[in-house]
Structure formats: structure tokens, C-alpha cells
Write a protein that holds these residues in place. Structure first.
Motif, PDB file in Angstrom:
ATOM      1  N   THR A 224       0.822  -1.204   0.000  1.00  0.00           N
ATOM      2  CA  THR A 224       0.000   0.000   0.000  1.00  0.00           C
ATOM      3  C   THR A 224       0.856   1.253   0.000  1.00  0.00           C
ATOM      4  OG1 THR A 224      -1.676  -1.207   1.207  1.00  0.00           O
ATOM      5  CG2 THR A 224      -1.854   1.183   1.215  1.00  0.00           C
ATOM      6  N   GLU A 225       1.932   1.243   0.816  1.00  0.00           N
ATOM      7  CA  GLU A 225       2.766   2.428   0.919  1.00  0.00           C
ATOM      8  C   GLU A 225       3.580   2.646  -0.345  1.00  0.00           C
ATOM      9  OE1 GLU A 225       4.951   1.760   4.425  1.00  0.00           O
ATOM     10  OE2 GLU A 225       3.290   2.236   5.771  1.00  0.00           O
ATOM     11  N   ASP A 398      14.291  -4.743   0.269  1.00  0.00           N
ATOM     12  CA  ASP A 398      13.223  -5.629   0.721  1.00  0.00           C
ATOM     13  C   ASP A 398      12.035  -4.825   1.234  1.00  0.00           C
ATOM     14  OD1 ASP A 398      13.512  -5.491   3.915  1.00  0.00           O
ATOM     15  OD2 ASP A 398      15.503  -5.530   3.018  1.00  0.00           O
ATOM     16  N   ARG A 399      10.894  -5.500   1.370  1.00  0.00           N
ATOM     17  CA  ARG A 399       9.664  -4.822   1.784  1.00  0.00           C
ATOM     18  C   ARG A 399       9.772  -4.223   3.174  1.00  0.00           C
ATOM     19  NH1 ARG A 399       4.060  -7.911   0.164  1.00  0.00           N
ATOM     20  NH2 ARG A 399       4.201  -7.705  -2.099  1.00  0.00           N
ATOM     21  N   LEU A 406       9.697   4.412   4.099  1.00  0.00           N
ATOM     22  CA  LEU A 406       8.512   5.202   3.791  1.00  0.00           C
ATOM     23  C   LEU A 406       7.833   5.710   5.054  1.00  0.00           C
ATOM     24  CD1 LEU A 406       7.020   3.074   0.874  1.00  0.00           C
ATOM     25  CD2 LEU A 406       8.220   5.260   0.725  1.00  0.00           C
ATOM     26  N   ARG A 407       7.896   4.914   6.129  1.00  0.00           N
ATOM     27  CA  ARG A 407       7.306   5.368   7.393  1.00  0.00           C
ATOM     28  C   ARG A 407       8.049   6.592   7.922  1.00  0.00           C
ATOM     29  NH1 ARG A 407       8.238   5.046  12.625  1.00  0.00           N
ATOM     30  NH2 ARG A 407      10.158   3.867  12.257  1.00  0.00           N
ATOM     31  N   ARG A 412       8.404  12.519   8.674  1.00  0.00           N
ATOM     32  CA  ARG A 412       9.030  13.821   8.430  1.00  0.00           C
ATOM     33  C   ARG A 412       8.062  14.780   7.754  1.00  0.00           C
ATOM     34  NH1 ARG A 412      13.520  10.553   6.921  1.00  0.00           N
ATOM     35  NH2 ARG A 412      12.990  10.860   4.714  1.00  0.00           N
ATOM     36  N   GLN A 413       7.283  14.259   6.808  1.00  0.00           N
ATOM     37  CA  GLN A 413       6.300  15.117   6.152  1.00  0.00           C
ATOM     38  C   GLN A 413       5.238  15.595   7.132  1.00  0.00           C
ATOM     39  OE1 GLN A 413       4.635  13.187   2.749  1.00  0.00           O
ATOM     40  NE2 GLN A 413       6.353  13.709   1.415  1.00  0.00           N
ATOM     41  N   GLN A 414       4.787  14.699   8.023  1.00  0.00           N
ATOM     42  CA  GLN A 414       3.798  15.098   9.018  1.00  0.00           C
ATOM     43  C   GLN A 414       4.356  16.141   9.971  1.00  0.00           C
ATOM     44  OE1 GLN A 414       2.559  11.457  10.851  1.00  0.00           O
ATOM     45  NE2 GLN A 414       1.275  10.829   9.108  1.00  0.00           N
ATOM     46  N   GLU A 415       5.626  15.997  10.372  1.00  0.00           N
ATOM     47  CA  GLU A 415       6.253  17.005  11.230  1.00  0.00           C
ATOM     48  C   GLU A 415       6.344  18.349  10.514  1.00  0.00           C
ATOM     49  OE1 GLU A 415       9.981  15.484  12.435  1.00  0.00           O
ATOM     50  OE2 GLU A 415       9.134  13.956  13.790  1.00  0.00           O
TER      51      GLU A 415
END
Length: 433
Positions: A224-225, A398-399, A406-407, A412-415
Motif C-alpha cells: 500500500t505504501e 526488501d519490503r 517510507l514510514r 518527516r512530512q507530518q512534522e
């Protein structure tokens, strides 16, 4: 005197009889109560026994009716498959063409199909791309001169529109001529009835021959990510809170396929001893196509798969590189159990009793086999041969690591978004003051 004595004697006898009756009543009362209690308990036990027996009978009837319905549906599927295959063979111009295409009922491979010890595919029924096929495909290999080792077969989902078009095309090619009659009105009535019957038969056979909607697997965070844009993190976080469950528990979803819209995969033959209307697939192939056991697929002998030069694989777990000393050599050795690779599929490999999963991200052909390019560069194709090919493998992130990256990027984007929001609020406050 005599009368008085007689009356006194009769009174005494009356009282004695009354007292004896009362005594007997007192003695019989516990017995009567006990017998009434016993009768009540026995009646309650008998009623509960009757209810339990009735419930068991009803449950058995429901189960038997369900089994009967499933058996009836399977018989109708077999009949539809046999009718289609017979119709296809009758319309072919040669025997070579007639035996290389079939529509079959797909079932998963089990350990009962494991070859004996000493055979190369022993112990790799689920960690290879081998299929158990009907005997007609062995005849197709012998008759068709273009069939070369490794023999490859495509397994494809069947869309409902495709079956409807085929049925209508066959009806146009073979129109039904009604029975001759003396009256023109009877002819018209017979033609209308025949058209109605043919339309109903077409719709019923199409409903059986078409592959039902795909199995919906649990949403995998890594997939999904990787496919969701990070710019819409707020909307994706709210939608990912509700994780769907398996649509059908008969499919064992050990790992989620890389491409949940894949409609065709390629594999090699394990044996040719499947019943005429059936094909047996590895479980990873069932999941790649989103199939439930008993659904119908299209199987063809194909000879146009190019040889492979490079396969890009993404491990599902970082433990593959940590637990194995030389993962590249192990992977190339385990790839020998695959005759081909399909881009977008998720394949399984086993080493030292541990099963590992890989997403086939990309498949490329050698530079010399690139047609119409002129530059000699390798070409990305949906299928490649692996057997008898000098193929290289390229590991991608790897996944698990990709999910962690990505997490962190999303955090960082949310911050940054929170900092921007705080700054805007502060500026609004200062402007108001």
C-alpha cells in the motif's frame, strides 16, 4: 337403649374408617409427589432429547443440501467446460491446434502431487512453477513442432465479456435451422422458442465459463505504501485504519501478491495426469491470479516466451540476506525450479526449511533478442524463460526496509505539516494583535 348403642357403634366405626382413610392419604402423599416429580423430569428429559435430535436432523439436512448444491454446481461447471472444449476442438482446422488450448477447472496442488525422491522437482511442489495438466497437452507437445524445452503454458483469467463474445460468434457461425412445418405461424413460434433457449443456454454457460471476481486479500502495508502517493498522507492514513480480511479462507494468503491485478502467469509442466477438465496450480499461482479452488481458467501451450537475461526481485523480509551467507548463489540455485518468471507475481523459495517470498519486479531479455530496437538494449517483457538461460538476478530493497523508509519519510512530512500549521497560526495571532 338398643338404638342408642347402635348409633354409638356406628359413629365409632365411621370415625375409625375416616381416620384410616386419612392415614392412607398421609402415607400416599409423598409417593404421589415423588412420582409426579419423576414424571415431570422424565418428560423434560424426553423433550430436551427430542429438541436435540430435531436440531441435529435439521443441521444434517442443511449440510447435506449445501453439499448437494456444491456438487451440482461442480457438475454444471464440468459440463460447461466439456461443452466449450468440444466445441473448440470441432472448430479447429488441425489436430495440432485442437489440443493446445483448453478451459479447465483450477485446483491447488497438494503434497499428493510431490514426485518421488530422486526426481528434480521433489519437495518443490509449492516452490516452483510446475502445473499438473491433462494428457492432451502432452499430445500437443508431441504434435506441435514449435514446442521446445522448456515447455511453457500460460494460465489466464477469463473475463465475462470474452465468453459472451465467443458464444455470440459461435452462434453466428453455426446458426440453428428450425424444423420445417406446414404453417408459417408454427415456424415463427418455433424460431422464437429456439432463440430464447439458445440465449438462456449462452447466458448460463457464460456465467460458468467466466472467472469470478478476484479474491480480496488483506491489505499489506508495504504494498500500500509503495503504491500510494506520499503527498496524500492524511487521506491514506484514515483509509488504512480499516484493514479488510480475506474474502475466502480456502486460499491460504501467506504473502500478498505484488500485483493484485495480474491476469496471466506462465509455468511449466509437473505431470500430465490431471483429469481432462482440471488443472492443478501451485498456491502462489492461485493467489497471483486471485483464484478460489474450483474456478475456471484458460490454459494454452505457448512458444513465444523469450529467454531471460535479468530478473529484478524484491525480498519480502530482510532475514533472507541476514540468515544466508551467499544469498545470490542460493537464489540462483533455487531459481532452477522455475521454468519461467512472470512480472508482477510473488514467488516462493525454500532454503534450510525456511520459506522466503520474492516479488518479481521486472523481467528483461538479452540485448540480442530485443526486436525492432536496433540499439541492442535489453527489453522489459511480461514473461521470460529461466530454464537453460544465463540469467542474472538483481536484489532490490526488501519490503521491510522499504516500509521503514517510507514510514520515516511520512513522519518527516507530518512534522513539516505540523510545523507549517503552527507557524501559520502564530502569524494569524500576530496579525490579529
Amino acid at each position: 337403649m338398643i338404638a342408642a348403642s347402635l348409633s354409638t357403634t356406628s359413629n365409632k366405626m365411621y370415625y375409625q374408617a375416616l381416620s384410616s382413610i386419612l392415614c392412607w392419604l398421609l402415607l400416599l402423599t409423598p409417593v404421589t409427589l415423588a412420582s409426579s416429580r419423576t414424571a415431570a423430569s422424565s418428560s423434560s428429559r424426553s423433550s430436551s432429547t427430542f429438541l436435540s435430535q430435531a436440531h441435529g436432523w435439521f443441521t444434517n439436512q442443511v449440510a447435506s443440501s449445501r453439499r448437494w448444491a456444491q456438487a451440482r454446481e461442480m457438475v454444471l461447471k464440468e459440463q460447461a467446460v466439456e461443452d466449450y472444449n468440444g466445441q473448440y476442438m470441432a472448430s479447429c482446422a488441425s489436430a495440432a491446434e485442437a489440443c493446445r488450448h483448453r478451459r479447465l477447472i483450477a485446483l491447488p496442488l497438494t503434497d499428493a502431487f510431490d514426485p518421488p525422491m530422486g526426481v528434480f522437482s521433489h519437495g518443490h511442489v509449492q516452490t516452483g512453477d510446475k502445473l499438473s495438466l491433462p494428457f492432451n497437452f502432452w499430445t500437443a507437445i508431441q504434435i506441435n513442432k514449435d514446442a521446445e524445452v522448456p515447455w511453457l503454458f500460460s494460465v489466464k483469467r477469463i473475463e465475462a465479456a470474452e465468453t459472451n463474445n465467443e458464444q455470440q460468434h459461435h452462434q453466428q457461425q453455426h446458426p440453428s435451422s428450425g424444423k420445417s412445418s406446414q404453417d408459417d405461424e408454427d415456424d415463427d413460434v418455433d424460431e422464437e422458442e429456439e432463440e430464447t433457449d439458445s440465449a438462456s443456454s449462452i447466458s448460463s454457460s457464460s456465467s460458468f465459463l467466466a472467472t469470478p471476481p478476484r479474491v480480496e486479500f488483506c491489505s499489506d502495508k508495504a504494498t500500500t505504501e509503495e503504491t500510494t502517493s506520499l503527498s496524500s498522507s492524511s487521506s491514506s492514513s484514515s483509509s488504512s485504519s480499516s484493514i479488510p480480511t480475506l474474502h475466502d479462507t480456502m486460499i491460504i494468503a501467506e504473502q500478498i501478491p505484488a500485483n493484485t491485478t495480474l491476469t496471466q502467469v506462465v509455468g511449466g509442466p509437473l505431470d500430465f495426469r490431471a483429469p481432462p477438465s482440471y488443472v492443478f496450480l501451485p498456491q502462489w499461482m492461485m493467489r497471483a491470479l486471485g483464484l478460489r479452488p474450483g474456478e475456471i481458467v484458460q490454459v494454452d501451450l505457448i512458444t513465444t516466451v523469450p529467454p531471460g537475461a535479468l530478473a529484478k526481485l524484491r525480498p519480502h523480509s530482510a532475514q533472507f540476506a541476514k540468515q544466508i551467507t551467499n544469498p545470490q548463489a542460493v537464489l540462483e540455485m533455487e531459481l532452477r525450479h522455475y521454468s519461467s518468471l512472470t512480472r508482477g507475481s510473488t514467488i516462493a523459495m525454500e532454503y534450510n526449511g525456511q520459506r522466503y517470498w520474492f516479488d518479481v519486479v521486472d523481467c528483461k531479455t538479452p540485448a540480442s533478442s530485443s526486436t525492432k530496437s536496433g540499439g541492442g538494449s535489453s527489453e522489459s517483457v511480461p514473461f521470460i524463460k529461466v530454464q537453460d538461460c544465463d540469467i542474472a538476478t538483481d536484489f532490490m530493497t526488501d519490503r521491510e526496509t522499504r516500509r521503514e523508509q517510507l514510514r520515516k519519510k511520512r513522519e518527516r512530512q507530518q512534522e513539516q505539516e505540523r510545523a507549517t500549521t503552527t507557524t501559520n497560526k502564530q502569524q494569524t495571532t500576530d496579525d490579529d494583535e
